[in-house]
Motif scaffolding. Sequence first.
Motif, PDB file in Angstrom:
ATOM      1  N   GLN A   8      -6.880 -52.731   8.537  1.00 41.89           N
ATOM      2  CA  GLN A   8      -6.811 -51.358   9.052  1.00 41.89           C
ATOM      3  C   GLN A   8      -5.363 -50.957   9.358  1.00 41.89           C
ATOM      4  O   GLN A   8      -4.956 -49.819   9.099  1.00 41.89           O
ATOM      5  N   SER A   9      -4.582 -51.892   9.861  1.00 44.95           N
ATOM      6  CA  SER A   9      -3.169 -51.613  10.147  1.00 44.95           C
ATOM      7  C   SER A   9      -2.392 -51.314   8.874  1.00 44.95           C
ATOM      8  O   SER A   9      -1.466 -50.500   8.880  1.00 44.95           O
ATOM      9  N   LEU A  10      -2.771 -51.958   7.791  1.00 48.76           N
ATOM     10  CA  LEU A  10      -2.084 -51.742   6.514  1.00 48.76           C
ATOM     11  C   LEU A  10      -2.296 -50.324   5.981  1.00 48.76           C
ATOM     12  O   LEU A  10      -1.507 -49.843   5.167  1.00 48.76           O
ATOM     13  N   ASN A  11      -3.346 -49.653   6.443  1.00 50.13           N
ATOM     14  CA  ASN A  11      -3.578 -48.262   6.044  1.00 50.13           C
ATOM     15  C   ASN A  11      -2.425 -47.353   6.443  1.00 50.13           C
ATOM     16  O   ASN A  11      -2.225 -46.310   5.839  1.00 50.13           O
ATOM     17  N   TYR A  12      -1.680 -47.744   7.483  1.00 51.49           N
ATOM     18  CA  TYR A  12      -0.598 -46.910   7.997  1.00 51.49           C
ATOM     19  C   TYR A  12       0.759 -47.262   7.382  1.00 51.49           C
ATOM     20  O   TYR A  12       1.758 -46.640   7.701  1.00 51.49           O
ATOM     21  N   VAL A  13       0.772 -48.257   6.511  1.00 50.81           N
ATOM     22  CA  VAL A  13       2.011 -48.650   5.848  1.00 50.81           C
ATOM     23  C   VAL A  13       2.189 -47.772   4.610  1.00 50.81           C
ATOM     24  O   VAL A  13       1.257 -47.569   3.845  1.00 50.81           O
ATOM     25  N   ASP A  14       3.392 -47.239   4.457  1.00 54.02           N
ATOM     26  CA  ASP A  14       3.698 -46.476   3.245  1.00 54.02           C
ATOM     27  C   ASP A  14       4.968 -47.062   2.622  1.00 54.02           C
ATOM     28  O   ASP A  14       5.434 -48.121   3.028  1.00 54.02           O
ATOM     29  N   ALA A  15       5.506 -46.389   1.654  1.00 50.34           N
ATOM     30  CA  ALA A  15       6.651 -46.916   0.913  1.00 50.34           C
ATOM     31  C   ALA A  15       7.967 -46.873   1.690  1.00 50.34           C
ATOM     32  O   ALA A  15       8.964 -47.425   1.230  1.00 50.34           O
ATOM     33  N   ASN A  50      -1.430 -53.513  -2.563  1.00 43.92           N
ATOM     34  CA  ASN A  50       0.001 -53.337  -2.808  1.00 43.92           C
ATOM     35  C   ASN A  50       0.774 -53.200  -1.487  1.00 43.92           C
ATOM     36  O   ASN A  50       1.886 -53.698  -1.364  1.00 43.92           O
ATOM     37  N   ARG A  51       0.175 -52.575  -0.499  1.00 42.13           N
ATOM     38  CA  ARG A  51       0.843 -52.454   0.812  1.00 42.13           C
ATOM     39  C   ARG A  51       0.994 -53.829   1.454  1.00 42.13           C
ATOM     40  O   ARG A  51       2.020 -54.126   2.071  1.00 42.13           O
ATOM     41  N   SER A  53       1.338 -56.547  -0.183  1.00 40.57           N
ATOM     42  CA  SER A  53       2.416 -57.195  -0.947  1.00 40.57           C
ATOM     43  C   SER A  53       3.783 -56.783  -0.431  1.00 40.57           C
ATOM     44  O   SER A  53       4.684 -57.613  -0.295  1.00 40.57           O
ATOM     45  N   TRP A  54       3.938 -55.488  -0.143  1.00 39.53           N
ATOM     46  CA  TRP A  54       5.210 -55.000   0.391  1.00 39.53           C
ATOM     47  C   TRP A  54       5.534 -55.685   1.715  1.00 39.53           C
ATOM     48  O   TRP A  54       6.657 -56.116   1.948  1.00 39.53           O
ATOM     49  N   VAL A  55       4.533 -55.768   2.586  1.00 36.88           N
ATOM     50  CA  VAL A  55       4.722 -56.367   3.913  1.00 36.88           C
ATOM     51  C   VAL A  55       5.033 -57.857   3.779  1.00 36.88           C
ATOM     52  O   VAL A  55       5.902 -58.384   4.479  1.00 36.88           O
ATOM     53  N   LEU A  56       4.330 -58.522   2.868  1.00 35.42           N
ATOM     54  CA  LEU A  56       4.589 -59.946   2.643  1.00 35.42           C
ATOM     55  C   LEU A  56       6.038 -60.162   2.208  1.00 35.42           C
ATOM     56  O   LEU A  56       6.721 -61.043   2.726  1.00 35.42           O
ATOM     57  N   GLU A  57       6.516 -59.344   1.290  1.00 32.01           N
ATOM     58  CA  GLU A  57       7.910 -59.466   0.837  1.00 32.01           C
ATOM     59  C   GLU A  57       8.879 -59.285   2.005  1.00 32.01           C
ATOM     60  O   GLU A  57       9.800 -60.084   2.186  1.00 32.01           O
ATOM     61  N   TYR A  58       8.687 -58.246   2.799  1.00 32.14           N
ATOM     62  CA  TYR A  58       9.578 -57.991   3.936  1.00 32.14           C
ATOM     63  C   TYR A  58       9.548 -59.131   4.946  1.00 32.14           C
ATOM     64  O   TYR A  58      10.562 -59.493   5.524  1.00 32.14           O
ATOM     65  N   THR A  59       8.370 -59.688   5.160  1.00 30.96           N
ATOM     66  CA  THR A  59       8.211 -60.800   6.096  1.00 30.96           C
ATOM     67  C   THR A  59       8.955 -62.028   5.590  1.00 30.96           C
ATOM     68  O   THR A  59       9.709 -62.665   6.329  1.00 30.96           O
ATOM     69  N   LEU A  60       8.739 -62.359   4.318  1.00 28.97           N
ATOM     70  CA  LEU A  60       9.330 -63.581   3.761  1.00 28.97           C
ATOM     71  C   LEU A  60      10.837 -63.451   3.537  1.00 28.97           C
ATOM     72  O   LEU A  60      11.537 -64.456   3.491  1.00 28.97           O
ATOM     73  N   LYS A  61      11.316 -62.232   3.434  1.00 26.45           N
ATOM     74  CA  LYS A  61      12.759 -62.025   3.328  1.00 26.45           C
ATOM     75  C   LYS A  61      13.431 -62.527   4.612  1.00 26.45           C
ATOM     76  O   LYS A  61      14.531 -63.063   4.579  1.00 26.45           O
ATOM     77  N   LYS A  62      12.736 -62.358   5.731  1.00 30.71           N
ATOM     78  CA  LYS A  62      13.265 -62.809   7.028  1.00 30.71           C
ATOM     79  C   LYS A  62      12.962 -64.285   7.306  1.00 30.71           C
ATOM     80  O   LYS A  62      13.805 -65.008   7.825  1.00 30.71           O
ATOM     81  N   LYS A  63      11.736 -64.707   6.992  1.00 37.91           N
ATOM     82  CA  LYS A  63      11.304 -66.075   7.319  1.00 37.91           C
ATOM     83  C   LYS A  63      10.510 -66.644   6.142  1.00 37.91           C
ATOM     84  O   LYS A  63       9.282 -66.693   6.162  1.00 37.91           O
TER      85      LYS A  63
END
Length: 186
Positions: A8-15, A50-51, A53-63
């Motif tokens: 549900q939180s991912l619904n609020y993620v955009d580009a 896809n959202r 995936s975006w969050v996973l990339e941002y997370t793994l960029k840091k840790k």
Amino acid sequence: MTKTELYQSLNYVDATREKRTQMASLILDNPDLIHPLLEIVFEEKDPISNRASWVLEYTLKKKLHYIYPHLDFLTSNMSDVRLDSSVRPLAKICEFLAKAYFSKTKNEAQKALREKHLEAIAAACFDWLIGDYKVAAKAYSMTSLLLLGRKFDWIHPELKMVLEQNYAEGSAAYKARARMILAKIK
């Protein structure tokens, strides 16, 4: 947070970078959400994937180390992803992993990544490079494959052949990255 609440939180993620960063911060503070996030990433028919995936990339960029306990799951599922907006962040994650593995500085990735993981990354990257995907996914795949060619002898000749065959039809960005990779192979 449950998988349902995460979904549900991912619904609020955009580009936008802001929304992706906010959600990645939640995951960074709760690393136990990595596996449910991965499950959502691999729900290919769901537009929320896809959202994730975006969050996973941002997370793994840091840790990046947050993915190490989940490498089997990641590498056994990533080549099934076909949605272009999910492929790009997964290709970027593969590049993160390849760069960490082949770093001259000793790090956890070199212990965590096994040969089967590296082979799965190579297979997925070739699929993305050959497939009908945008140039960013192809560029990240080229870099990963260049690095993986240090470990697997067969990769550089295959990569060279694919790049030379597809060079003429490639965009300017594709050609620029291909020239750089081809120069490094030779």
